[in-house]
Write a protein that holds these residues in place. Structure first.
Motif, PDB file in Angstrom:
ATOM      1  N   ALA A  58      19.144 -20.442 -20.337  1.00  0.00           N
ATOM      2  CA  ALA A  58      19.045 -20.297 -19.037  1.00  0.00           C
ATOM      3  C   ALA A  58      20.426 -19.410 -18.392  1.00  0.00           C
ATOM      4  N   ALA A  59      21.410 -20.050 -18.908  1.00  0.00           N
ATOM      5  CA  ALA A  59      22.759 -19.423 -18.491  1.00  0.00           C
ATOM      6  C   ALA A  59      22.898 -18.190 -19.112  1.00  0.00           C
ATOM      7  N   TRP A  60      22.519 -17.884 -20.278  1.00  0.00           N
ATOM      8  CA  TRP A  60      22.680 -16.616 -21.049  1.00  0.00           C
ATOM      9  C   TRP A  60      21.663 -15.635 -20.532  1.00  0.00           C
ATOM     10  N   ILE A  61      20.445 -15.914 -19.984  1.00  0.00           N
ATOM     11  CA  ILE A  61      19.719 -15.012 -19.090  1.00  0.00           C
ATOM     12  C   ILE A  61      20.293 -14.628 -17.878  1.00  0.00           C
ATOM     13  N   ALA A  62      20.911 -15.633 -17.287  1.00  0.00           N
ATOM     14  CA  ALA A  62      21.608 -15.290 -15.893  1.00  0.00           C
ATOM     15  C   ALA A  62      22.768 -14.468 -16.109  1.00  0.00           C
ATOM     16  N   SER A  63      23.314 -14.578 -17.315  1.00  0.00           N
ATOM     17  CA  SER A  63      24.671 -13.606 -17.496  1.00  0.00           C
ATOM     18  C   SER A  63      24.110 -12.045 -17.821  1.00  0.00           C
ATOM     19  N   CYS A  64      22.990 -11.796 -18.042  1.00  0.00           N
ATOM     20  CA  CYS A  64      22.591 -10.589 -18.351  1.00  0.00           C
ATOM     21  C   CYS A  64      22.512  -9.526 -17.045  1.00  0.00           C
ATOM     22  N   PRO A  65      22.814  -8.237 -16.947  1.00  0.00           N
ATOM     23  CA  PRO A  65      22.628  -7.666 -15.508  1.00  0.00           C
ATOM     24  C   PRO A  65      21.444  -7.679 -14.764  1.00  0.00           C
ATOM     25  N   ALA A  66      21.717  -7.711 -13.498  1.00  0.00           N
ATOM     26  CA  ALA A  66      20.513  -7.876 -12.653  1.00  0.00           C
ATOM     27  C   ALA A  66      19.302  -6.820 -12.680  1.00  0.00           C
ATOM     28  N   ASP A  67      19.572  -5.783 -13.492  1.00  0.00           N
ATOM     29  CA  ASP A  67      18.711  -4.539 -13.411  1.00  0.00           C
ATOM     30  C   ASP A  67      17.723  -5.078 -14.767  1.00  0.00           C
ATOM     31  N   VAL A  68      18.398  -5.698 -15.743  1.00  0.00           N
ATOM     32  CA  VAL A  68      17.649  -5.999 -16.819  1.00  0.00           C
ATOM     33  C   VAL A  68      16.582  -7.315 -16.518  1.00  0.00           C
ATOM     34  N   VAL A  69      17.149  -8.215 -16.012  1.00  0.00           N
ATOM     35  CA  VAL A  69      16.501  -9.466 -15.559  1.00  0.00           C
ATOM     36  C   VAL A  69      15.365  -9.069 -14.452  1.00  0.00           C
ATOM     37  N   ALA A  70      15.573  -8.325 -13.719  1.00  0.00           N
ATOM     38  CA  ALA A  70      14.425  -8.049 -12.930  1.00  0.00           C
ATOM     39  C   ALA A  70      13.123  -7.313 -13.545  1.00  0.00           C
ATOM     40  N   HIS A  71      13.157  -6.970 -14.542  1.00  0.00           N
ATOM     41  CA  HIS A  71      12.357  -6.417 -15.331  1.00  0.00           C
ATOM     42  C   HIS A  71      11.765  -7.224 -16.426  1.00  0.00           C
ATOM     43  N   ILE A  72      12.192  -8.400 -16.581  1.00  0.00           N
ATOM     44  CA  ILE A  72      11.469  -9.490 -17.579  1.00  0.00           C
ATOM     45  C   ILE A  72      10.210  -9.541 -17.473  1.00  0.00           C
ATOM     46  N   SER A  73       9.538  -9.514 -18.573  1.00  0.00           N
ATOM     47  CA  SER A  73       7.918  -9.401 -18.727  1.00  0.00           C
ATOM     48  C   SER A  73       7.593 -10.618 -19.511  1.00  0.00           C
ATOM     49  N   GLY A  74       6.854 -11.560 -18.866  1.00  0.00           N
ATOM     50  CA  GLY A  74       6.657 -12.812 -19.499  1.00  0.00           C
ATOM     51  C   GLY A  74       7.495 -13.766 -19.440  1.00  0.00           C
ATOM     52  N   LYS A  75       7.305 -14.862 -20.354  1.00  0.00           N
ATOM     53  CA  LYS A  75       8.509 -15.905 -20.362  1.00  0.00           C
ATOM     54  C   LYS A  75       9.425 -15.723 -21.253  1.00  0.00           C
ATOM     55  N   PRO A  76      10.695 -16.077 -21.109  1.00  0.00           N
ATOM     56  CA  PRO A  76      11.613 -16.163 -22.354  1.00  0.00           C
ATOM     57  C   PRO A  76      11.187 -17.132 -23.417  1.00  0.00           C
ATOM     58  N   TYR A  77      11.644 -16.802 -24.510  1.00  0.00           N
ATOM     59  CA  TYR A  77      11.285 -17.539 -25.826  1.00  0.00           C
ATOM     60  C   TYR A  77      12.419 -17.925 -26.571  1.00  0.00           C
ATOM     61  N   ILE A  78      12.342 -18.865 -27.724  1.00  0.00           N
ATOM     62  CA  ILE A  78      13.250 -18.991 -28.680  1.00  0.00           C
ATOM     63  C   ILE A  78      12.839 -18.456 -29.976  1.00  0.00           C
ATOM     64  N   ALA A  79      13.772 -17.974 -30.627  1.00  0.00           N
ATOM     65  CA  ALA A  79      13.372 -17.342 -31.932  1.00  0.00           C
ATOM     66  C   ALA A  79      14.221 -17.771 -33.086  1.00  0.00           C
ATOM     67  N   ALA A  80      13.505 -18.221 -34.080  1.00  0.00           N
ATOM     68  CA  ALA A  80      14.672 -18.557 -35.344  1.00  0.00           C
ATOM     69  C   ALA A  80      15.376 -17.685 -35.914  1.00  0.00           C
ATOM     70  N   SER A  81      15.171 -16.402 -35.829  1.00  0.00           N
ATOM     71  CA  SER A  81      16.035 -15.342 -36.221  1.00  0.00           C
ATOM     72  C   SER A  81      16.173 -14.296 -35.199  1.00  0.00           C
ATOM     73  N   ARG A  82      17.433 -13.724 -35.262  1.00  0.00           N
ATOM     74  CA  ARG A  82      17.516 -12.548 -34.091  1.00  0.00           C
ATOM     75  C   ARG A  82      16.881 -11.344 -34.913  1.00  0.00           C
ATOM     76  N   PRO A  83      15.912 -10.555 -34.114  1.00  0.00           N
ATOM     77  CA  PRO A  83      15.574  -9.231 -34.549  1.00  0.00           C
ATOM     78  C   PRO A  83      16.716  -8.404 -34.717  1.00  0.00           C
ATOM     79  N   ALA A  84      16.561  -7.305 -35.504  1.00  0.00           N
ATOM     80  CA  ALA A  84      17.618  -6.474 -35.872  1.00  0.00           C
ATOM     81  C   ALA A  84      17.801  -5.319 -34.693  1.00  0.00           C
ATOM     82  N   SER A  85      16.538  -5.094 -33.966  1.00  0.00           N
ATOM     83  CA  SER A  85      16.440  -4.018 -33.031  1.00  0.00           C
ATOM     84  C   SER A  85      16.693  -4.631 -31.714  1.00  0.00           C
ATOM     85  N   ALA A  86      16.972  -5.901 -31.724  1.00  0.00           N
ATOM     86  CA  ALA A  86      17.040  -6.731 -30.178  1.00  0.00           C
ATOM     87  C   ALA A  86      18.389  -6.339 -29.603  1.00  0.00           C
TER      88      ALA A  86
END
Length: 89
Positions: A58-86
């Protein structure tokens, strides 16, 4: 009376945005894992390092720019591996 019900509903809406962080099975991963979310533009953002718990995610999400957080679609999730395109915040 309306103010008494509107405030809790607004708070629950905001808390609901981060509630998905705790559902680690949504992407097949669990803690520790990469905190990720998608935006309305279908961009995927993930943390650079694995997070150990809900509070850190939650702290990491809060550290993201406000314009990015304002456009979150759906619920945040945990991934076992980080996608290369993320994207990073």
């Amino acid at each position: 009376m309306r103010m008494r019900t509107a405030l809790p509903v607004a708070l629950l809406t905001v808390v609901g945005l981060f509630a998905g962080v705790n559902t680690a099975t949504a992407a097949g991963g669990g803690y520790p894992g990469f905190q990720c979310f998608k935006t309305a533009d279908r961009d995927v953002y993930c943390s650079d390092a694995k997070v150990k718990n809900h509070a850190t995610g939650a702290a990491w999400i809060a550290s993201c720019p406000a314009d990015v957080v304002a456009h979150i679609s759906g619920k945040p999730y945990i991934a076992a591996s980080r996608p290369a395109s993320a994207h990073s915040c």
